[in-house]
Design an enzyme around this catalytic site. Sequence first.
Site, short mmCIF file in Angstrom:
data_model
loop_
_atom_site.label_atom_id
_atom_site.label_comp_id
_atom_site.label_asym_id
_atom_site.label_seq_id
_atom_site.Cartn_x
_atom_site.Cartn_y
_atom_site.Cartn_z
CG ASN A 39 39.42 -42.54 -33.06
OD1 ASN A 39 41.04 -42.51 -32.55
ND2 ASN A 39 39.18 -42.93 -34.52
CD GLU A 41 36.04 -45.71 -34.91
OE1 GLU A 41 35.88 -47.40 -34.67
OE2 GLU A 41 36.25 -45.59 -35.57
CD GLU A 52 40.14 -33.45 -33.85
OE1 GLU A 52 39.48 -35.16 -33.14
OE2 GLU A 52 39.52 -33.72 -35.32
CB CYS A 86 36.46 -32.02 -34.21
SG CYS A 86 36.29 -33.25 -33.21
N1 THU Z 1 37.35 -39.45 -36.31
C1 THU Z 1 38.34 -38.32 -35.09
O1 THU Z 1 38.73 -38.91 -34.22
N2 THU Z 1 39.07 -36.68 -35.59
C2 THU Z 1 38.29 -36.19 -36.78
O2 THU Z 1 38.55 -35.00 -36.68
C3 THU Z 1 37.49 -37.13 -37.81
C4 THU Z 1 37.56 -38.53 -37.49
C5 THU Z 1 37.80 -40.17 -35.92
C6 THU Z 1 36.04 -40.70 -35.76
C7 THU Z 1 35.89 -42.45 -36.12
O3 THU Z 1 36.13 -42.90 -34.91
C8 THU Z 1 36.99 -41.93 -37.47
O4 THU Z 1 38.08 -41.22 -36.62
C9 THU Z 1 36.43 -41.89 -38.80
O5 THU Z 1 35.56 -41.11 -38.62
#
Ligand code: THU
Length: 133
Positions: A39, A41, A52, A86
């Site tokens: 992820n 941000e 994903e 996702c």
């Molecule tokens: N997040 C993911 O990367 N994949 C998921 O399927 C669930 C959520 C990340 C997004 C955000 O950066 C953090 O988790 C909190 O929601």
Amino acid sequence: MTLLDAATAVRENAYAPYSRFKVGAALRAGSGKIYTGCNVENVAYPEGTCAEAGAIAAMIAAGDTEITEILVIADSPSPVPPCGGCRQKISEFAGPEVTITLATTAGQSRAVTMADLLPGSFNAGHMVQSNDH
Ligand code: THU
């Protein structure tokens, strides 16, 4: 290299200063190659991207178009499921039988299928218009 090893390693690179929730994803493509993502941000929160999405972008950039299995890992009290968006993104490249493994850094895991995660999914067949058939 297993999907678990690959997702565990890439998760360390996640950029998650706002949620402090690092996620790693690894998928195996039709070619047999593994692609990973984490992820990323952003201070403008909705601009952040999921692990994903990163793994899928890497797969497409490398020329693969089919997901044969995928694993997602986070430091979560229970195996972490992909978010709704996702699930739709994965389903673009994964059939209903594809295994999605939800994992935790503590060693828990749960295997589900694409069909389990996104039943009744919207697909290209729904865009065939009445004058096409
Ligand atoms: N997040 C993911 O990367 N994949 C998921 O399927 C669930 C959520 C990340 C997004 C955000 O950066 C953090 O988790 C909190 O929601």
